[in-house]
Design a protein around this motif. Structure first.
Motif, PDB file in Angstrom:
ATOM      1  N   ARG A   7      41.738  46.859  34.035  1.00 29.49           N
ATOM      2  CA  ARG A   7      41.618  45.579  34.735  1.00 29.49           C
ATOM      3  C   ARG A   7      41.736  45.728  36.250  1.00 29.49           C
ATOM      4  O   ARG A   7      41.096  44.971  36.988  1.00 29.49           O
ATOM      5  N   GLN A   8      42.533  46.691  36.726  1.00 27.05           N
ATOM      6  CA  GLN A   8      42.739  46.777  38.173  1.00 27.05           C
ATOM      7  C   GLN A   8      43.115  48.207  38.569  1.00 27.05           C
ATOM      8  O   GLN A   8      43.907  48.858  37.899  1.00 27.05           O
ATOM      9  N   LEU A   9      42.524  48.686  39.666  1.00 26.79           N
ATOM     10  CA  LEU A   9      42.865  49.980  40.242  1.00 26.79           C
ATOM     11  C   LEU A   9      43.381  49.771  41.657  1.00 26.79           C
ATOM     12  O   LEU A   9      42.899  48.889  42.375  1.00 26.79           O
ATOM     13  N   VAL A  10      44.345  50.599  42.049  1.00 23.34           N
ATOM     14  CA  VAL A  10      45.090  50.356  43.284  1.00 23.34           C
ATOM     15  C   VAL A  10      45.096  51.606  44.162  1.00 23.34           C
ATOM     16  O   VAL A  10      45.352  52.716  43.682  1.00 23.34           O
ATOM     17  N   ILE A  11      44.853  51.397  45.450  1.00 26.58           N
ATOM     18  CA  ILE A  11      44.960  52.436  46.478  1.00 26.58           C
ATOM     19  C   ILE A  11      46.194  52.166  47.320  1.00 26.58           C
ATOM     20  O   ILE A  11      46.455  51.017  47.707  1.00 26.58           O
ATOM     21  N   ALA A  12      46.958  53.211  47.632  1.00 24.42           N
ATOM     22  CA  ALA A  12      48.026  53.124  48.621  1.00 24.42           C
ATOM     23  C   ALA A  12      47.469  53.621  49.943  1.00 24.42           C
ATOM     24  O   ALA A  12      46.917  54.725  50.026  1.00 24.42           O
ATOM     25  N   VAL A  57      47.226  48.489  48.777  1.00 22.02           N
ATOM     26  CA  VAL A  57      48.587  48.151  49.179  1.00 22.02           C
ATOM     27  C   VAL A  57      48.973  49.024  50.372  1.00 22.02           C
ATOM     28  O   VAL A  57      48.571  50.188  50.456  1.00 22.02           O
ATOM     29  N   ALA A  58      49.743  48.450  51.283  1.00 23.47           N
ATOM     30  CA  ALA A  58      50.245  49.173  52.446  1.00 23.47           C
ATOM     31  C   ALA A  58      51.729  48.853  52.600  1.00 23.47           C
ATOM     32  O   ALA A  58      52.132  47.685  52.485  1.00 23.47           O
ATOM     33  N   PRO A  59      52.558  49.854  52.852  1.00 20.72           N
ATOM     34  CA  PRO A  59      53.996  49.608  52.941  1.00 20.72           C
ATOM     35  C   PRO A  59      54.380  48.865  54.219  1.00 20.72           C
ATOM     36  O   PRO A  59      53.783  49.069  55.278  1.00 20.72           O
ATOM     37  N   GLY A  76      45.674  57.454  48.798  1.00 23.44           N
ATOM     38  CA  GLY A  76      45.010  57.823  47.554  1.00 23.44           C
ATOM     39  C   GLY A  76      45.263  56.839  46.437  1.00 23.44           C
ATOM     40  O   GLY A  76      45.891  55.787  46.621  1.00 23.44           O
ATOM     41  N   GLY A  77      44.772  57.188  45.249  1.00 25.79           N
ATOM     42  CA  GLY A  77      44.949  56.345  44.068  1.00 25.79           C
ATOM     43  C   GLY A  77      46.416  56.247  43.694  1.00 25.79           C
ATOM     44  O   GLY A  77      47.089  57.267  43.541  1.00 25.79           O
ATOM     45  N   TYR A  78      46.892  55.012  43.526  1.00 21.13           N
ATOM     46  CA  TYR A  78      48.326  54.765  43.393  1.00 21.13           C
ATOM     47  C   TYR A  78      48.719  54.192  42.042  1.00 21.13           C
ATOM     48  O   TYR A  78      49.771  54.527  41.496  1.00 21.13           O
ATOM     49  N   MET A  79      47.879  53.336  41.490  1.00 25.43           N
ATOM     50  CA  MET A  79      48.226  52.655  40.239  1.00 25.43           C
ATOM     51  C   MET A  79      46.974  52.310  39.447  1.00 25.43           C
ATOM     52  O   MET A  79      45.926  52.019  40.038  1.00 25.43           O
ATOM     53  N   ILE A 235      37.085  56.501  50.443  1.00 27.16           N
ATOM     54  CA  ILE A 235      37.748  55.424  51.179  1.00 27.16           C
ATOM     55  C   ILE A 235      39.212  55.432  50.782  1.00 27.16           C
ATOM     56  O   ILE A 235      39.536  55.383  49.590  1.00 27.16           O
ATOM     57  N   GLY A 236      40.088  55.502  51.755  1.00 28.58           N
ATOM     58  CA  GLY A 236      41.518  55.476  51.458  1.00 28.58           C
ATOM     59  C   GLY A 236      41.969  56.623  50.585  1.00 28.58           C
ATOM     60  O   GLY A 236      42.874  56.466  49.765  1.00 28.58           O
ATOM     61  N   GLY A 237      41.348  57.795  50.758  1.00 32.03           N
ATOM     62  CA  GLY A 237      41.747  58.961  49.978  1.00 32.03           C
ATOM     63  C   GLY A 237      41.228  58.990  48.553  1.00 32.03           C
ATOM     64  O   GLY A 237      41.514  59.926  47.801  1.00 32.03           O
ATOM     65  N   VAL A 238      40.455  57.976  48.164  1.00 30.22           N
ATOM     66  CA  VAL A 238      39.870  57.898  46.811  1.00 30.22           C
ATOM     67  C   VAL A 238      38.359  58.061  46.916  1.00 30.22           C
ATOM     68  O   VAL A 238      37.720  57.475  47.794  1.00 30.22           O
TER      69      VAL A 238
END
Length: 251
Positions: A7-12, A57-59, A76-79, A235-238
Motif C-alpha cells: 500500500r505504501q513505500l517510504v523514503i527517508a 519523511v525527513a527528521p 534511501g528506502g526506509y519503510m 531519487i532520495g537514494g532509491v
C-alpha cells in the motif's frame, strides 16, 4: 487465504526537497502532510498513485529514528507498509515467531503495527488493516482527488544473502518465498511482488512504479540532472524502476 498487498513505500531523506523532486519527476499531485508523524520526530509528504502511496519523511529532531538511519546509511528506502485483511492474525503470527512489534495503534478506521527492523531486515515493515479496505487514513481526507494514474508493482530488496532476508520477511507476513529463474521473491495480492537480490548490505533499494507515460518522467529527471539509467532514476537514494502502465498491465 488472507489478502495482503503493498500500500505504501517510504523514503527517508534529509529534507523534503526530495519530495519536490519526486513530485516533479513522476508528475504527482499535491502531497498530504500528516501532523501525526511529529510523534516520530518527522515531517512528511504523502503522494497518491492510484490507490497506493509514496511517502518522503525527513527528521526534525536529532533523536528521530530516521535521523539515525540517515547518519548510518544516507538517504534511501526506509519503510514498506503492507495492508492486511486481518491484523489480529498478523500480530499473532509476529508474536509467535518472536518478531518484535515496536509500535501499535488501533483507531476506528485503521490499525497498524510496526515491526522492529532488526527482526526482518532492510527496512521497517508496517502491517496495517484499513476499514474499509479501500480507505487510507495516512494519506489524508482528499487523497483520491490528488491521485494520478499508476501502480506500485513491487519493491526490490538487496542483501548479501537474499534468501535469508526473504525468509525473515515471509515469516513476518505469511506469504511464501518462491524462486524462479534464479530470482527470489514473495508474491503479494493485487499483482505485486517483493523481490530479493544480491547487494552489499540489506536495503530497500528499488521501487517498481508503472505510470501512464514513464518516458516523460525520465525526461523530467534528466532536466533536473538526476541520475537516470535506462528505465530508472535515483531519487532520495532509491532507484525508481519506471514502466508504462499499459505495458505493465498487458504483461
Amino acid at each position: 487465504m488472507t489478502r495482503i498487498r503493498m500500500r505504501q513505500l517510504v523514503i527517508a531523506a534529509e529534507t523534503l526537497e526530495t519530495a519536490d523532486h519526486l513530485r516533479t519527476v513522476l508528475g504527482l499531485g499535491k502531497p498530504f502532510a500528516d501532523p501525526g508523524v511529529k510523534e516520530f520526530g518527522l515531517e512528511n509528504a504523502v503522494f497518491s498513485i492510484g490507490d497506493q502511496f509514496l511517502e518522503v519523511v525527513a527528521p526534525t529532531t536529532d533523536d528521530a529514528p530516521a535521523r539515525r538511519f540517515l547518519d548510518k546509511h544516507g538517504e534511501g528506502g526506509y519503510m514498506a507498509i503492507l495492508q492486511t485483511e486481518d491484523l489480529a492474525d498478523a500480530r499473532a503470527r509476529l508474536d509467535n515467531a518472536g518478531i518484535r512489534r515496536v509500535w501499535n495503534i488501533d483507531l476506528d478506521d485503521i490499525s497498524a503495527s510496526h515491526v522492529h527492523p532488526a527482526d526482518v531486515g532492510a527496512a521497517i515493515l508496517s502491517l496495517d488493516e484499513a476499514r474499509p479496505w479501500n480507505s487510507w487514513r495516512w494519506a489524508g481526507p482528499n487523497w483520491e482527488k490528488q491521485s494520478v494514474r499508476g501502480h506500485i508493482g513491487g519493491a526490490i530488496f538487496s542483501a548479501p544473502d537474499p534468501r535469508a532476508l526473504a525468509s525473515r520477511w515471509t515469516a513476518a507476513i505469511g506469504k511464501p518465498v518462491t524462486t524462479n529463474k534464479g530470482q527470489t521473491s514473495i508474491q503479494l495480492d493485487e499483482n505485486e511482488r517483493l523481490i530479493f537480490e544480491d547487494g552489499k548490505r540489506e536495503a530497500l533499494s528499488t521501487f517498481c512504479i508503472s505510470l501512464h507515460n514513464a518516458m516523460k518522467a525520465l525526461e523530467r529527471a534528466d532536466r533536473l540532472d538526476l541520475h537516470s539509467d535506462g528505465d530508472g532514476v535515483v531519487i532520495g537514494g532509491v532507484r525508481f524502476e519506471l514502466n508504462n502502465l499499459e505495458t505493465a498491465s498487458a504483461g
